[in-house]
Write a protein that holds these residues in place. Sequence first.
Motif, mmCIF file in Angstrom:
data_model
loop_
_atom_site.group_PDB
_atom_site.id
_atom_site.type_symbol
_atom_site.label_atom_id
_atom_site.label_comp_id
_atom_site.label_asym_id
_atom_site.label_seq_id
_atom_site.Cartn_x
_atom_site.Cartn_y
_atom_site.Cartn_z
ATOM 1 N N UNK A 219 0.828 -1.218 0.000
ATOM 2 C CA UNK A 219 0.000 0.000 0.000
ATOM 3 C C UNK A 219 0.855 1.258 0.000
ATOM 4 N N UNK A 220 1.975 1.230 0.718
ATOM 5 C CA UNK A 220 2.850 2.399 0.759
ATOM 6 C C UNK A 220 3.455 2.669 -0.607
ATOM 7 N N UNK A 221 3.898 1.618 -1.283
ATOM 8 C CA UNK A 221 4.490 1.806 -2.605
ATOM 9 C C UNK A 221 3.454 2.308 -3.606
ATOM 10 N N UNK A 222 2.254 1.744 -3.552
ATOM 11 C CA UNK A 222 1.200 2.177 -4.461
ATOM 12 C C UNK A 222 0.816 3.632 -4.197
ATOM 13 N N UNK A 223 0.649 3.985 -2.922
ATOM 14 C CA UNK A 223 0.254 5.355 -2.591
ATOM 15 C C UNK A 223 1.380 6.341 -2.866
ATOM 16 N N UNK A 224 2.635 5.910 -2.701
ATOM 17 C CA UNK A 224 3.773 6.770 -3.029
ATOM 18 C C UNK A 224 3.787 7.101 -4.515
ATOM 19 N N UNK A 225 3.648 6.083 -5.349
ATOM 20 C CA UNK A 225 3.634 6.314 -6.794
ATOM 21 C C UNK A 225 2.436 7.169 -7.202
ATOM 22 N N UNK A 226 1.300 6.909 -6.579
ATOM 23 C CA UNK A 226 0.095 7.698 -6.894
ATOM 24 C C UNK A 226 0.264 9.148 -6.464
ATOM 25 N N UNK A 227 0.926 9.374 -5.323
ATOM 26 C CA UNK A 227 1.118 10.738 -4.823
ATOM 27 C C UNK A 227 2.017 11.547 -5.747
ATOM 28 N N UNK A 228 3.116 10.945 -6.197
ATOM 29 C CA UNK A 228 4.042 11.670 -7.071
ATOM 30 C C UNK A 228 3.436 11.867 -8.462
ATOM 31 N N UNK A 229 2.637 10.902 -8.902
ATOM 32 C CA UNK A 229 2.038 10.995 -10.243
ATOM 33 C C UNK A 229 0.629 11.583 -10.224
ATOM 34 N N UNK A 230 0.215 12.180 -9.111
ATOM 35 C CA UNK A 230 -1.164 12.655 -8.975
ATOM 36 C C UNK A 230 -1.509 13.614 -10.121
#
Length: 298
Positions: A219-230
């Motif tokens: 979940x952290x990796x998915x949310x990290x990628x989503x946050x930077x690519x928002x």
Amino acid sequence: MNHIRKIWRSDGAIAWTFMAPGLLLLALFVFWPIIYSVPLAFTDYSVIAETNYIGFDNFTRAWKDNDFHISLLNSLTYVLIVPFIQLFSILLAILVNSAVPGVKWFRTAYYIPVVTSMVAVAIIWNWLLSPNGVVNFLLVSAGILPEKIAWLSNQKTALGTVMFVTMWKGLGYYMMIYLAGLQSVPKEMSEAAMIDGANRMQVIRHITIPLLRPYVLFCTMISLMSAIRVFDEVFVLSGGTGGPGTATLTSSLYIYDRGFKQFEFGYASALGLIVSIIIAVLSVVIFRFNQKGGVNSY
């Protein structure tokens, strides 16, 4: 012939058959564009004019591009919501994992924002956060704010407001993943700890969360990628401008502007490659930090 039939009927072959349509779509619309964008980053690609190889000129330009620096800083600032999303998602998962009346209704209610259209979400939050909206009314009435704030039009509050909307919309998604993880945690371990005198918070801190480490990693990796690519939230809530000024200008929005508004596809590809490298480095760090844990580790 019999050997071929055995292979075709094996679990692996059946799994690949079901995955084939999805993998084909990923290959066409994800993997191929990524591969094609790498050489594109070293050109001044033009739709109508001649394309020339320019070496590292696009990367040199990115190094001097102040707007790109601002967008990258805003994207990295977005990462600050990742720990809060994970923490609140775990707490929500623990809450809805309890056998209490109406728990199915709560699970559905928390997940509704995930499947709600971003356009609908933007309309709702624009109304709630407007100067005469419900949020200002409640905060001013309670004495928390001295006066009304234009949350999405103020450079000091715009990015934080969009981050809050992103967190609100994503909580249900991660909650469901953690809820699935909680189903695999042996209840005997928590019960034994409570018999030995541990309170509920100690059980969550020392038993539940360590056993959920593989889920926390994912979940952290998915949310990290989503946050930077928002992109969606910022595009809709800012009207596609990243405003006010550059307050909500993220890297994805800036790359979109360079590529699809200014038609600088080579430069946009170079920016995308830089962002991808940053995501890869941060992902490796998180993966190394969260390797241990899970039910199998105990």
